[in-house]
Design a protein around this motif. Structure first.
Motif, PDB file in Angstrom:
ATOM      1  N   ILE A   9     103.774  99.039  46.445  1.00 22.96           N
ATOM      2  CA  ILE A   9     104.803  99.935  45.926  1.00 22.96           C
ATOM      3  C   ILE A   9     105.293  99.717  44.365  1.00 22.96           C
ATOM      4  O   ILE A   9     105.544 100.786  43.735  1.00 22.96           O
ATOM      5  CB  ILE A   9     106.185  99.803  46.879  1.00 22.96           C
ATOM      6  CG1 ILE A   9     105.901 100.078  48.103  1.00 22.96           C
ATOM      7  CG2 ILE A   9     107.321 100.281  46.222  1.00 22.96           C
ATOM      8  CD1 ILE A   9     107.204  99.564  48.957  1.00 22.96           C
ATOM      9  N   VAL A  10     105.159  98.401  44.066  1.00 23.06           N
ATOM     10  CA  VAL A  10     105.446  98.213  42.615  1.00 23.06           C
ATOM     11  C   VAL A  10     104.350  98.722  41.607  1.00 23.06           C
ATOM     12  O   VAL A  10     104.573  99.360  40.821  1.00 23.06           O
ATOM     13  CB  VAL A  10     105.554  96.372  42.363  1.00 23.06           C
ATOM     14  CG1 VAL A  10     105.676  96.288  40.972  1.00 23.06           C
ATOM     15  CG2 VAL A  10     106.779  96.183  43.055  1.00 23.06           C
ATOM     16  N   MET A  11     103.120  98.613  42.360  1.00 27.35           N
ATOM     17  CA  MET A  11     101.754  99.228  41.438  1.00 27.35           C
ATOM     18  C   MET A  11     102.026 100.786  41.187  1.00 27.35           C
ATOM     19  O   MET A  11     101.855 101.256  40.355  1.00 27.35           O
ATOM     20  CB  MET A  11     100.457  98.901  42.266  1.00 27.35           C
ATOM     21  CG  MET A  11     100.024  97.546  41.927  1.00 27.35           C
ATOM     22  SD  MET A  11      98.452  97.184  42.528  1.00 27.35           S
ATOM     23  CE  MET A  11      98.599  97.768  44.234  1.00 27.35           C
ATOM     24  N   MET A 134      93.572  99.850  44.219  1.00 25.69           N
ATOM     25  CA  MET A 134      94.389 100.128  43.210  1.00 25.69           C
ATOM     26  C   MET A 134      94.074 101.302  42.456  1.00 25.69           C
ATOM     27  O   MET A 134      94.758 102.181  41.810  1.00 25.69           O
ATOM     28  CB  MET A 134      94.181  99.009  42.097  1.00 25.69           C
ATOM     29  CG  MET A 134      94.887  97.646  42.596  1.00 25.69           C
ATOM     30  SD  MET A 134      94.716  96.449  41.279  1.00 25.69           S
ATOM     31  CE  MET A 134      92.934  95.789  41.630  1.00 25.69           C
ATOM     32  N   LEU A 135      92.657 101.869  42.341  1.00 25.59           N
ATOM     33  CA  LEU A 135      92.353 102.985  41.755  1.00 25.59           C
ATOM     34  C   LEU A 135      92.997 104.330  42.661  1.00 25.59           C
ATOM     35  O   LEU A 135      93.411 105.187  42.089  1.00 25.59           O
ATOM     36  CB  LEU A 135      90.788 103.162  41.679  1.00 25.59           C
ATOM     37  CG  LEU A 135      90.232 102.305  40.769  1.00 25.59           C
ATOM     38  CD1 LEU A 135      88.634 102.737  40.934  1.00 25.59           C
ATOM     39  CD2 LEU A 135      90.602 102.768  39.494  1.00 25.59           C
ATOM     40  N   ILE A 154      97.013 100.807  52.387  1.00 21.89           N
ATOM     41  CA  ILE A 154      96.292 100.045  53.675  1.00 21.89           C
ATOM     42  C   ILE A 154      95.127  99.354  53.219  1.00 21.89           C
ATOM     43  O   ILE A 154      94.920  98.189  53.631  1.00 21.89           O
ATOM     44  CB  ILE A 154      95.912 101.345  54.733  1.00 21.89           C
ATOM     45  CG1 ILE A 154      97.109 102.169  55.332  1.00 21.89           C
ATOM     46  CG2 ILE A 154      94.937 100.836  55.837  1.00 21.89           C
ATOM     47  CD1 ILE A 154      96.788 103.145  56.234  1.00 21.89           C
ATOM     48  N   MET A 155      94.215  99.797  52.351  1.00 22.22           N
ATOM     49  CA  MET A 155      93.208  99.187  51.822  1.00 22.22           C
ATOM     50  C   MET A 155      93.472  97.767  51.327  1.00 22.22           C
ATOM     51  O   MET A 155      92.680  96.695  51.511  1.00 22.22           O
ATOM     52  CB  MET A 155      92.148 100.018  50.829  1.00 22.22           C
ATOM     53  CG  MET A 155      90.856  99.380  50.575  1.00 22.22           C
ATOM     54  SD  MET A 155      89.891 100.339  49.390  1.00 22.22           S
ATOM     55  CE  MET A 155      89.622 102.000  50.417  1.00 22.22           C
ATOM     56  N   PHE A 156      94.457  97.892  50.415  1.00 23.23           N
ATOM     57  CA  PHE A 156      95.163  96.788  49.742  1.00 23.23           C
ATOM     58  C   PHE A 156      95.554  95.742  50.828  1.00 23.23           C
ATOM     59  O   PHE A 156      95.200  94.349  50.717  1.00 23.23           O
ATOM     60  CB  PHE A 156      96.200  97.112  48.777  1.00 23.23           C
ATOM     61  CG  PHE A 156      96.659  95.769  47.969  1.00 23.23           C
ATOM     62  CD1 PHE A 156      96.119  95.661  46.945  1.00 23.23           C
ATOM     63  CD2 PHE A 156      97.946  95.074  48.509  1.00 23.23           C
ATOM     64  CE1 PHE A 156      96.413  94.294  46.233  1.00 23.23           C
ATOM     65  CE2 PHE A 156      98.321  93.978  48.050  1.00 23.23           C
ATOM     66  CZ  PHE A 156      97.586  93.663  46.636  1.00 23.23           C
ATOM     67  N   PHE A 157      96.158  96.101  51.852  1.00 24.41           N
ATOM     68  CA  PHE A 157      96.790  95.433  53.058  1.00 24.41           C
ATOM     69  C   PHE A 157      95.669  94.593  53.851  1.00 24.41           C
ATOM     70  O   PHE A 157      95.690  93.476  53.900  1.00 24.41           O
ATOM     71  CB  PHE A 157      97.576  96.229  53.836  1.00 24.41           C
ATOM     72  CG  PHE A 157      97.849  95.242  55.162  1.00 24.41           C
ATOM     73  CD1 PHE A 157      99.072  94.563  55.098  1.00 24.41           C
ATOM     74  CD2 PHE A 157      97.204  95.808  56.374  1.00 24.41           C
ATOM     75  CE1 PHE A 157      99.462  93.756  56.325  1.00 24.41           C
ATOM     76  CE2 PHE A 157      97.589  94.884  57.386  1.00 24.41           C
ATOM     77  CZ  PHE A 157      98.544  94.016  57.625  1.00 24.41           C
TER      78      PHE A 157
END
Length: 264
Positions: A9-11, A134-135, A154-157
């Motif tokens: 969310i911050v990103m 991130m991208l 989801i990928m980050f998680f």
């Protein structure tokens, strides 16, 4: 756990603000990392079932959701086994109590020689997933595209869960340096299930799989941000037939007069 939810969310907020007109033109090499300048077709892995979230196919979406659930379940099993308070914990006790000593000694040989390779291997395995996440979040923020924001989050998680599980399980179980390396390779292999799913599909239903991947590529190619258009629009005669085809694939107008007519 909350941090894994808050970080995307911050990103997204930072990427959105960085891509606002008037701000995104700041000439700073570090700031430009926040600016969306990547083609949409280069921010996902077509060899992974994770890209199926970008399909309109119900079956493809079902396979994607099933993969996510299975992977989260497997990591949850390992996380549960690494909790000291659990009844069936895998936690190992490294204390050695000798009969001629009043105090027990810690019998553990895992040190920097094991933890060093552990962090390097973890980074190499998960680095590209973190980068893609991130991208996608950056592209989703700049385009205000919820699909990309969700897929990136989801990928980050999943990547963060894989990293946390590997660390926690090794903290509980690894006694020697070889245990650290062996355990991390086993756990990170679970993170490669997405590519194995694609391999199975390409073996069993190659035509359908190719159709889905082509559809995803077309949908992603349409997610183009206006700022990806170069300041200089090349004139058609300046390019060969091959170069014009490449420009079309990148969605860059090579005919200036046609571009001006379509736009204005």
């Amino acid at each position: 756990g909350i941090a894994v939810i808050l970080i995307p969310i911050v990103m997204a907020i930072i990427f959105y603000l960085a891509n606002l007109k008037g701000i995104r033109n700041i000439r700073n090499s570090w700031f430009q990392l926040l600016v969306d300048n990547r083609d949409s077709t280069t921010i996902y892995n077509e060899e992974s079932v994770q890209c199926f979230i970008h399909s309109n196919s119900v079956i493809a979406i079902f396979l994607y959701v099933s993969y996510v659930c299975i992977q989260v379940f497997v990591f949850a099993v390992y996380l549960k086994a690494s909790v000291f308070e659990m009844e069936n914990t895998d936690w190992l006790f490294y204390y050695q109590c000798l009969h001629n000593h009043q105090e027990c000694i810690i019998d553990e040989s895992a040190d920097i020689a094991g933890w060093g390779p552990f962090f390097i291997i973890t980074f190499l395995y998960l680095g590209h997933d973190f980068a893609f996440s991130m991208l996608q979040i950056r592209k989703g923020a700049s385009l205000k595209n919820m699909e990309l924001l969700v897929s990136g989050s989801i990928m980050f998680f999943i990547s963060a869960l894989a990293m946390a599980t590997s660390y926690r399980y090794n903290t509980a179980l690894a006694e020697k340096n070889t245990d650290l390396i062996t355990n991390v390779l086993i756990l990170l292999f679970v993170n490669e299930l997405d590519e194995k799913v694609i391999d199975v599909l390409q073996s069993m239903v190659p035509d359908w799989t190719e159709q889905i991947l082509n559809e995803i590529k077309e949908r992603m190619a349409k997610k183009v941000f206006d700022n990806t258009t170069p300041d200089y629009l090349p004139i058609e005669p300046d390019f060969s037939k091959r170069e014009r085809v490449e420009l079309e694939l990148l969605h860059v107008p090579y005919d200036l007069s046609k571009f001006m007519k379509d736009r204005f």
